[in-house]
Design a protein around this motif. Sequence first.
Motif, short mmCIF file in Angstrom:
data_model
loop_
_atom_site.label_atom_id
_atom_site.label_comp_id
_atom_site.label_asym_id
_atom_site.label_seq_id
_atom_site.Cartn_x
_atom_site.Cartn_y
_atom_site.Cartn_z
N ARG A 77 56.24 15.35 22.01
CA ARG A 77 54.97 15.63 21.36
C ARG A 77 54.21 16.66 22.20
O ARG A 77 53.93 16.41 23.37
CB ARG A 77 54.11 14.36 21.23
CG ARG A 77 54.84 13.14 20.67
CD ARG A 77 55.18 13.30 19.18
NE ARG A 77 55.50 12.01 18.60
CZ ARG A 77 56.72 11.51 18.47
NH1 ARG A 77 57.76 12.21 18.90
NH2 ARG A 77 56.92 10.32 17.92
N PHE B 140 50.76 18.07 22.01
CA PHE B 140 49.48 17.89 21.35
C PHE B 140 48.55 19.04 21.71
O PHE B 140 48.12 19.17 22.86
CB PHE B 140 48.85 16.56 21.75
CG PHE B 140 49.61 15.35 21.29
CD1 PHE B 140 49.77 15.07 19.94
CD2 PHE B 140 50.18 14.48 22.21
CE1 PHE B 140 50.47 13.95 19.51
CE2 PHE B 140 50.87 13.35 21.80
CZ PHE B 140 51.02 13.09 20.44
N ASP C 290 50.05 17.73 16.88
CA ASP C 290 51.38 17.91 17.46
C ASP C 290 52.05 19.15 16.87
O ASP C 290 52.25 19.25 15.66
CB ASP C 290 52.23 16.67 17.16
CG ASP C 290 53.65 16.79 17.71
OD1 ASP C 290 53.88 17.67 18.56
OD2 ASP C 290 54.51 16.00 17.28
#
Length: 626
Positions: free
Chosen positions: A106, A108, A117
């Motif tokens: 991920r 972010f 994401d």
Amino acid sequence: MFKDVSYSSGIEYQGSSYGAAWGDFNNDGFTDLWVGNHGSAAILYQNQGDGTFSNVTLKAFEQQPRADFHGAAWADFDNDGDLDLLQLVGADAGKGSLNDPQLANRLFINQNGTFIDQSIDLGLGYIGSRGRTPLWFDYNNDGLLDLLQGAAERPDGKVPATIFEQGEQFIDLRSRLDFDLGGTQFGILSDLVGDNTPELILLKPRSGISIYNSTNISDITDSVLTTNYQAQDFISEDFNGDLLPDLYLTRRGLSNSGFISPDNNSLNLNFQADKNQQGMTFATDGEITIDLFTFGFGFEEIDPEEIYIGASGLNPADLNIPLGTENSTISRLELTLNLEDPRVAGLASFTPGKDEGLYIGYDRTSKTWEISLSSPDQDLVAAKIKSQSEITNTQALAFNNNLEPLPDQLLINNGSQLINQTSNSGINSVRTAGVSTVAGDFDNDMDVDLYVVTANAAGNEPNVLYDNQGNGTFIAQPNLGDAYGSNLGIGESVTTSDYNNDGFLDLFITNGGFPNLLSENAPYQLLENQGNDHHWLEIDLEGVNVNRDGIGAKVYVTAGGVTQLRQQSGGIHNRVQNDSRLHFGLANNTIVEEIQIEWSNGTLQTIENVTADQILNINDSSFVTS
């Protein structure tokens, strides 16, 4: 020196963990805290600036992130003025699909305090990799942060640890630079050889510590280390004040099996059998309850049908014991057994290391229970045992539960190599089953101290604070109070940050180590440094002509005729990220005579006559050359 303020600060959690990462995501000057929690729901704690934290996870994310999260790291990789977050993800012990987006990392992206994401879009999804700990660094010094992805080995050898170069997308450099990092748990940055470019120092569980030139990813281990070193965690600081970065290694090295007694009526045990038997005996009267986990996660799982009770080898179903939680990677059940029940008497016969199963029984002659795990391959079982009466006469079977930990090691930089100077350094003067460690000037006396989180296979041991005597020798501090740690869980990581901006470094500890059963009640611990009368200076670096985080810079602070070195390495070590703000203790000095910064592009910046007890933000666009 340290006070546990976890609950009063709003940091409340119990359960499994996998490190933590500090970073000021909203640019208010106070560091915030991300904890991925290794399968449990992740949490983003926003620092309120008054000593408390607020859980803003649901506000900051579309939904609360949750997966097999491992290490994470904050960085302003896109140079837009706010921190983004990379969270690495595991892959079912390396058996996970290479096409399942749930097994992607991920990345972010910070959009005014909310996170989206974009890992797959930007080339960092790396689906199916057994992600461990990330490290941001600018390998080609173009002002854009690149990424080392720490990763354990998959059985098929695919998506291994690697380095991604940042461009419009992130590109895997393996084919271009022809390197093989193998299984790399994590890496740190430190300019060990004095060429003004930090080296990559990597932990490879199979081969130990390896050192790479960070600009061409060539292996220079043999020229820097005089022997092979293994470690659980390591950090790099100037411990003896000669302005050369050194290394401190925690090694633990105890048996993978163990048991402890949290109280007089309880046992926690963790047995890992590898083509052998691991077990124990204990004495107690009356009824016992065994809360049992049998694992997958890369181990051959012990099924309920492979649990044998008494001389007849009865299964739980034969005793009408219902199963608890079951899924593809973990089974849990609870056994209630009474020594008066004739069915539990004796122990089914088995050949250790050839027969597979968990064997439980009561010996009426010796008045003891036995619980043993046997496996022809690799099995792991954890259990919590509770008795109505006191548990006594605990004895290990087929392993040593009283092993001394491998000694931690201190490697001192002599200008060309790292030399083992552990002897006579004061390190290991007390038992130190080191799992995770941080360095910092915790008493602000102008030298770098050490704090070590310790644990064994079944639970915590007392943590250790080593006070630097100013020359790279250490004294273990007694009477640590809350800094001894928790008696719950298995110590897993420690990070440092001056979270309340009072000039003294604080500690954050996670106790949710593997196996999960033994960490169900394991708390986070935020330890506030109670401080003293010493002065301090803290520096936030901001790159304009280099990467925004200033990663790769070295900072020298001179006060009272003493010069200290700190490196901007992003705060990464095994599983965790310390606050990247640079901290200097100043003892009784109220004026810093000189700050000198060597930026990663070679720019030298000098600032003179700075007042102590403040946080400075320094960028590389307005500087005074010396």
